[in-house]
Design a protein around this motif. Structure first.
Motif, short mmCIF file in Angstrom:
data_model
loop_
_atom_site.label_atom_id
_atom_site.label_comp_id
_atom_site.label_asym_id
_atom_site.label_seq_id
_atom_site.Cartn_x
_atom_site.Cartn_y
_atom_site.Cartn_z
N VAL A 17 0.98 -1.01 -0.01
CA VAL A 17 -0.05 0.08 0.02
C VAL A 17 1.01 0.88 0.07
CG1 VAL A 17 -1.85 1.20 1.18
CG2 VAL A 17 -1.91 -1.27 1.20
N GLN A 18 0.91 2.08 -1.00
CA GLN A 18 1.45 3.17 -1.12
C GLN A 18 0.88 4.64 -0.58
OE1 GLN A 18 2.70 4.06 -5.30
NE2 GLN A 18 3.96 5.83 -4.65
N LEU A 19 1.72 5.10 0.16
CA LEU A 19 0.95 6.62 0.82
C LEU A 19 1.25 7.52 -0.48
CD1 LEU A 19 2.75 6.92 4.06
CD2 LEU A 19 0.28 6.91 3.70
N LEU A 20 -0.16 8.30 -0.67
CA LEU A 20 -0.05 9.34 -1.61
C LEU A 20 0.71 10.46 -1.13
CD1 LEU A 20 -3.75 9.07 -2.78
CD2 LEU A 20 -1.74 8.19 -4.07
N SER A 21 1.43 11.20 -2.01
CA SER A 21 1.96 12.49 -1.71
C SER A 21 1.47 13.37 -0.71
CB SER A 21 2.29 13.25 -2.88
OG SER A 21 3.07 12.77 -3.95
N GLN A 22 2.11 13.35 0.35
CA GLN A 22 1.80 14.21 1.54
C GLN A 22 2.96 14.68 2.52
OE1 GLN A 22 -0.15 11.72 4.75
NE2 GLN A 22 -0.45 10.39 2.81
N GLN A 23 2.89 15.92 3.37
CA GLN A 23 3.92 16.08 4.22
C GLN A 23 4.03 15.13 5.10
OE1 GLN A 23 4.01 20.18 5.75
NE2 GLN A 23 4.38 19.10 7.76
N MET A 24 5.11 14.40 5.49
CA MET A 24 5.32 13.56 6.43
C MET A 24 5.80 14.03 7.73
SD MET A 24 4.20 10.95 4.62
CE MET A 24 4.61 9.66 5.91
N ARG A 29 8.04 21.74 14.09
CA ARG A 29 8.33 21.51 15.56
C ARG A 29 9.81 21.95 16.12
NH1 ARG A 29 6.47 16.03 19.02
NH2 ARG A 29 7.44 16.67 20.72
N ASP A 30 10.49 21.23 15.44
CA ASP A 30 12.09 21.53 15.76
C ASP A 30 12.76 23.00 15.56
OD1 ASP A 30 12.11 19.02 16.97
OD2 ASP A 30 12.91 18.07 14.98
N ALA A 31 11.62 23.66 14.93
CA ALA A 31 12.29 25.14 14.60
C ALA A 31 11.76 26.18 15.82
CB ALA A 31 11.80 25.57 13.23
N ALA A 106 0.51 9.37 11.72
CA ALA A 106 1.51 10.30 12.44
C ALA A 106 1.87 11.22 11.52
CB ALA A 106 2.90 9.26 12.36
N ALA A 107 1.65 11.23 10.09
CA ALA A 107 1.90 12.31 9.27
C ALA A 107 0.91 13.48 9.37
CB ALA A 107 2.03 11.92 8.09
N ALA A 108 -0.24 12.76 9.68
CA ALA A 108 -1.41 13.94 10.02
C ALA A 108 -1.10 14.65 11.28
CB ALA A 108 -2.64 13.11 9.88
N MET A 109 -0.65 14.18 12.18
CA MET A 109 -0.55 14.81 13.64
C MET A 109 0.62 15.65 13.58
SD MET A 109 -1.95 14.62 16.59
CE MET A 109 -2.78 12.70 16.23
N GLY A 110 1.71 15.22 12.72
CA GLY A 110 2.68 16.30 12.50
C GLY A 110 2.26 17.69 11.56
N ARG A 111 1.41 17.48 10.53
CA ARG A 111 0.80 18.35 9.93
C ARG A 111 -0.06 19.36 10.92
NH1 ARG A 111 0.26 14.55 5.95
NH2 ARG A 111 -2.04 14.36 6.30
N ALA A 112 -0.69 18.76 11.82
CA ALA A 112 -1.57 19.65 12.86
C ALA A 112 -0.87 20.49 13.84
CB ALA A 112 -2.36 18.78 13.60
N MET A 113 0.53 19.92 13.95
CA MET A 113 1.56 20.78 14.81
C MET A 113 2.04 21.74 13.94
SD MET A 113 3.84 17.85 16.57
CE MET A 113 3.34 17.11 18.03
N ASP A 114 2.17 21.76 12.66
CA ASP A 114 2.81 22.96 11.87
C ASP A 114 1.59 23.98 11.74
OD1 ASP A 114 4.89 21.42 11.60
OD2 ASP A 114 5.05 21.26 9.44
N ASP A 115 0.32 23.54 11.77
CA ASP A 115 -0.61 24.28 11.48
C ASP A 115 -0.86 25.50 12.90
OD1 ASP A 115 -1.33 23.54 8.94
OD2 ASP A 115 -2.90 22.27 9.74
N VAL A 217 10.44 24.99 3.63
CA VAL A 217 9.33 24.89 2.67
C VAL A 217 8.35 24.18 3.25
CG1 VAL A 217 8.98 24.56 0.21
CG2 VAL A 217 11.15 25.21 0.85
N SER A 218 7.03 24.73 3.01
CA SER A 218 5.64 24.21 3.63
C SER A 218 4.68 24.95 2.49
CB SER A 218 5.63 24.87 4.92
OG SER A 218 4.19 24.45 5.27
N ASN A 219 3.91 23.87 2.34
CA ASN A 219 2.58 24.05 1.64
C ASN A 219 1.20 24.57 2.70
OD1 ASN A 219 3.47 23.67 -1.34
ND2 ASN A 219 3.69 21.44 -0.66
N ARG A 220 1.57 24.73 3.69
CA ARG A 220 0.39 25.06 4.81
C ARG A 220 0.27 26.28 4.99
NH1 ARG A 220 -1.11 20.19 5.50
NH2 ARG A 220 -2.88 20.80 7.21
N LEU A 221 1.02 27.40 4.45
CA LEU A 221 0.94 28.71 4.89
C LEU A 221 -0.25 29.37 4.50
CD1 LEU A 221 4.72 29.87 4.02
CD2 LEU A 221 3.55 29.89 6.34
#
Length: 285
Positions: A17-24, A29-31, A106-115, A217-221
Motif C-alpha cells: 500500500v503506497q502513501l500518496l504524496s503528503q507532508q510526512m 516543531r524543531d524550529a 503520524a503524518a497527519a498529527m505532524g501537520r496539525a502541529m505545523d498548523d 518549505v511548507s505548503n500550509r501557509l
C-alpha cells in the motif's frame, strides 16, 4: 462516492500500500522552543530589559529598579486520528496495511502541529497575568507584499527588523515559505548576481541557509487573498507547549467485529513568545 479501503483490493494486484504524496510529519516543531507542560493551559513568565543607573555621588542610596515582567498563556488543544481496518480487508489486500495507516496517522498529527505553529506566529498571543490580554503582531513587524513575491530585499528587511529588535544573533533564525517563494527568488535573481548560485543551491536542497535564515518549505501557509503570508523568526520567538506527546495505539476492537484500529492522539498548543522575534512577510502570488 468517497474512496475507501476497497480501492486497494487484490484486483489491483498490488504487493504493498503506497502513501500518496503528503507532508510526512512536522516541519516546524524543531524550529521553535518546546516545553512539556501539565494542565489545559500553561503560563510562561518573561523578564524584560532594564536600564542601569549611573552612581553620581559617594554613599548614594541604592537604587531600586522595577524589572519588567510579562507573561504568555498557551492553551492546549487535543487532537485525535483513528481508522479501522477489517480483517476481511486484510485478506482481500493480501497484505497487512496497518503500518502504512500508522504512517499516515503520524503524518497527519505532524501537520496539525505545523498548523498550530503557523497560526501562533502571525496570530494573537494571550498575555497578561491571567492571559486575558490579546497581543497582535504589530505592523512594524510586517513586510507588505508591495505587488511582489519574495525578494532578496524582503529577506534583508526581515533580518534588519530582527536586528533592530536586538534579537540575539546567536539564536538560530528560520523562515518558512511556500515553493512559490523559492521560485520567486530564482526568477528575481539575475544570472550575473553573486546571489544566484546560492539561491539555486537552496532550491535544489543543497543548502538550507540564506541571508542568515534556515529555510523551511511548507505548503500550509495562509493565503490572505492577495498574498502568501510567510514568517521569519528566532527559534525562541515561538513556543510549542506539549501536554501529551504523540501517542499511538494499534489494537483490535471487540465492539467493531475485532477490526484493527489505528489510533493516534496528542495535546499541544503554540504561542508567539515575543513580537520582536517574529516578522511576517507578505508575498504576492
Amino acid at each position: 462516492m468517497s474512496t475507501t479501503i476497497s480501492t486497494a483490493f487484490v484486483s489491483q494486484f498490488s504487493s504493498n500500500v503506497q502513501l500518496l504524496s503528503q507532508q510526512m510529519g512536522s516541519l516546524l516543531r524543531d524550529a521553535v522552543s518546546n516545553e512539556s507542560v501539565t494542565g489545559e493551559k500553561s503560563f510562561h513568565d518573561q523578564v524584560g530589559s532594564a536600564a542601569a543607573i549611573a552612581k553620581t555621588s559617594r554613599h548614594a542610596d541604592t537604587p531600586l529598579m522595577d524589572t519588567p515582567h510579562t507573561r504568555r498563556m498557551i492553551t492546549m488543544t487535543e487532537y485525535e486520528y483513528a481508522d479501522l481496518i477489517d480483517d476481511g480487508d486484510k485478506v482481500r489486500m493480501l497484505i497487512d496495511p496497518t503500518s502504512t495507516y500508522a504512517r499516515a496517522a503520524a503524518a497527519a498529527m505532524g501537520r496539525a502541529m505545523d498548523d498550530s505553529v503557523i497560526a501562533a506566529l502571525g496570530g494573537t498571543a494571550s498575555t497578561g497575568k491571567d492571559g486575558s490580554t490579546s497581543t497582535a503582531l504589530p505592523s512594524a513587524q510586517k513586510i507588505v507584499h508591495g505587488s511582489a513575491g519574495l525578494t532578496i530585499a524582503k529577506l534583508v528587511s526581515a533580518k534588519k527588523i530582527l536586528d533592530q529588535g536586538s534579537v540575539d544573533p546567536s539564536i538560530q533564525r528560520y523562515i518558512v515559505v511556500s515553493p512559490e517563494q523559492i521560485e520567486d527568488l530564482l526568477n528575481n535573481t539575475t544570472v550575473t548576481s553573486s546571489d544566484f548560485n546560492t539561491v539555486k543551491a537552496l532550491a535544489q536542497g543543497q543548502i538550507s541557509d540564506f541571508v542568515g535564515f534556515k529555510f523551511i518549505v511548507s505548503n500550509r501557509l495562509t493565503d490572505d487573498g492577495t498574498s502568501r503570508l510567510c514568517y521569519a523568526w528566532a527559534e525562541d520567538g515561538c513556543m510549542m507547549a506539549i501536554n501529551k506527546d504523540v501517542t499511538a495505539r494499534i489494537e483490535e476492537r471487540a465492539d467493531k467485529s475485532y477490526a484493527t484500529q489505528v489510533y493516534y492522539c496528542s495535546s499541544f498548543g503554540a504561542s508567539r513568545m515575543e513580537e520582536a522575534k517574529v516578522v511576517q512577510i507578505a508575498c504576492n502570488e
